[in-house]
Design an enzyme around this catalytic site. Structure first.
Site, short mmCIF file in Angstrom:
data_model
loop_
_atom_site.label_atom_id
_atom_site.label_comp_id
_atom_site.label_asym_id
_atom_site.label_seq_id
_atom_site.Cartn_x
_atom_site.Cartn_y
_atom_site.Cartn_z
N ASP A 107 0.31 4.91 2.09
CA ASP A 107 -0.22 5.35 3.17
C ASP A 107 -1.59 6.42 2.57
O ASP A 107 -1.24 7.48 1.97
CB ASP A 107 0.50 6.04 4.01
CG ASP A 107 1.35 4.98 5.06
OD1 ASP A 107 0.81 3.90 4.97
OD2 ASP A 107 2.37 5.27 5.31
N HIS A 117 0.60 -1.18 0.11
CA HIS A 117 -0.08 -0.02 0.05
C HIS A 117 0.99 1.24 0.01
O HIS A 117 2.18 1.12 0.18
CB HIS A 117 -0.94 -0.01 1.18
CG HIS A 117 -0.13 -0.01 2.59
ND1 HIS A 117 0.41 -0.98 3.26
CD2 HIS A 117 -0.16 1.20 3.63
CE1 HIS A 117 0.95 -0.65 4.28
NE2 HIS A 117 0.64 0.57 4.36
N ARG A 160 5.05 6.63 14.29
CA ARG A 160 5.00 6.83 12.94
C ARG A 160 4.47 8.52 12.93
O ARG A 160 3.75 9.13 13.57
CB ARG A 160 4.17 6.01 12.15
CG ARG A 160 3.54 6.57 10.88
CD ARG A 160 2.57 5.70 10.25
NE ARG A 160 1.68 6.40 9.52
CZ ARG A 160 0.77 5.98 8.69
NH1 ARG A 160 0.61 4.64 8.85
NH2 ARG A 160 -0.35 6.90 8.23
N HIS A 181 4.53 -0.08 0.26
CA HIS A 181 5.51 -0.76 1.32
C HIS A 181 4.47 -1.92 1.91
O HIS A 181 3.19 -1.63 1.50
CB HIS A 181 5.83 0.43 2.48
CG HIS A 181 4.67 1.13 3.10
ND1 HIS A 181 4.20 2.16 2.52
CD2 HIS A 181 4.06 0.83 4.32
CE1 HIS A 181 3.08 2.54 3.44
NE2 HIS A 181 3.08 1.98 4.44
C1 OGA Z 1 1.79 1.78 8.39
C2 OGA Z 1 2.99 0.95 8.08
C3 OGA Z 1 4.62 -0.31 8.49
C4 OGA Z 1 5.38 -1.10 9.81
O1 OGA Z 1 1.87 2.10 9.72
O2 OGA Z 1 1.08 2.28 7.64
O3 OGA Z 1 2.65 0.60 6.98
O4 OGA Z 1 6.79 -1.76 9.43
N1 OGA Z 1 3.77 0.70 8.88
O5 OGA Z 1 4.86 -0.95 11.00
MN MN Z 2 1.66 1.95 5.86
#
Ligand code: OGA
Ligand code: MN
Length: 295
Positions: free
Chosen positions: A120, A118, A286, A270
């Site tokens: 984000d 995806h 994040r 990712h």
């Molecule tokens: C997200 C995500 C990646 C991870 O928070 O959107 O893709 O490695 N996280 O936690």
């Molecule tokens: Mn993500």
């Protein structure tokens, strides 16, 4: 499908010369650079110039051994765009920082899965420019995150496929986040009525800073192609996804506590590898930098 050697690392020499004390190395042939010799809590304008150039070349940057307070992570993120809270607020946030999401997996509280390719919040009218993760606790050798290069994915298509998809728009829907929230113990359960109707974005977008074209579709949020049947959409999207996630086009990051990783949400997809259980703690902070209407 033919394989490609992208070799973007060759172009990093320029950034390396300008970067003086920073050491920059390509992480693999597809995308990603590691930058050592900078403290992101005190990064200066010259260093940010090099970091930005490298970001546009590599799409994913890894900074090992950082120790960022939430305020410092927000300040670093804001070099890429204004720090934004999550529109659906399904994750916990750090006290006093609604723009710092806590991604946490621990006994009794399995973290929300992200084990799908995806970009984000692509269902937003203005999807983020960049997302940044600061690894705090890592289950040793588990919970890697994969990234694929959507500029290379576009570049590798035939001229015929490029011509077919260039005028098309894809519909992106937030329903996938609602559906995920049914299966995970999110901080807040969303109601389907909160999910906006699908939003259309061009399948091929041009990066506002680098001028590079990339594919902007992903199997998690992209629900179809405007003006096409489900079957037609699926046929075309499957070709694009297969080009994007071929092994030669992927960097897989093995986390160390202290890593800060920032990716260009306009030019990569990712995938968070879910090879850990709730008794293997993993914790990340994040942040997300706001972007622009894809064009
Ligand atoms: C997200 C995500 C990646 C991870 O928070 O959107 O893709 O490695 N996280 O936690
Ligand atoms: Mn993500």
């Amino acid at each position: 499908m033919s394989s490609r050697c992208i070799g973007f690392g060759d172009t990093l020499g320029f950034a390396l010369r300008k970067g003086r004390s920073m050491q920059i190395k390509a992480l693999c042939g597809a995308l990603g650079s590691e930058i050592q010799g900078v403290n992101l809590a005190t990064v200066d304008g010259n260093q940010m110039g090099v970091i930005r150039d490298t970001f546009h070349q590599s799409h994913v940057l890894v900074f090992p051994e950082q120790d960022l307070e939430p305020s410092a992570q927000v300040a670093f993120t804001e070099h890429f765009g204004p720090a934004e809270p999550h529109p659906l607020k399904t994750r916990a946030t750090v006290d006093g920082f609604d723009t710092v999401l806590i991604l946490e997996n621990k006994p009794g509280q399995p973290g929300a899965p992200n084990d799908y390719w995806h970009s984000d919040i692509s269902h937003s009218e203005v999807p983020p420019a960049a997302s940044c993760l600061h690894a705090l606790t890592i289950p040793d050798g588990h919970g890697d995150t994969m990234f694929c290069n959507m500029v290379a994915a576009y570049d590798g298509l035939s001229d015929g496929m490029k011509a077919l998809i260039t005028p098309l728009r894809a519909l992106h829907s937030g329903m996938a986040t609602y559906e995920r929230s049914l299966q995970s113990n999110d901080a807040r359960k969303i109601d389907p009525s909160e999910i906006k109707p699908p939003h259309a974005h061009p399948i091929v977008r041009t990066h506002p800073e680098s001028g590079k074209k990339s594919l902007f579709v992903n199997p998690h949020f992209t629900a179809g192609i405007e003006g096409m049947t489900d079957e037609e959409s699926k046929t075309i999207l499957d070709v694009l996804y297969a080009a994007a996630i071929q092994p030669e086009n992927i960097y897989r990051h093995r986390w160390q506590p202290g890593d800060v990783l920032i990716w260009d949400n306009r030019s990569v997809m990712h995938y968070a590898v879910r090879d850990y259980t709730e008794d293997m703690p993993r914790k990340m902070h994040r942040t997300t930098a706001g972007g622009e209407v894809p064009a």
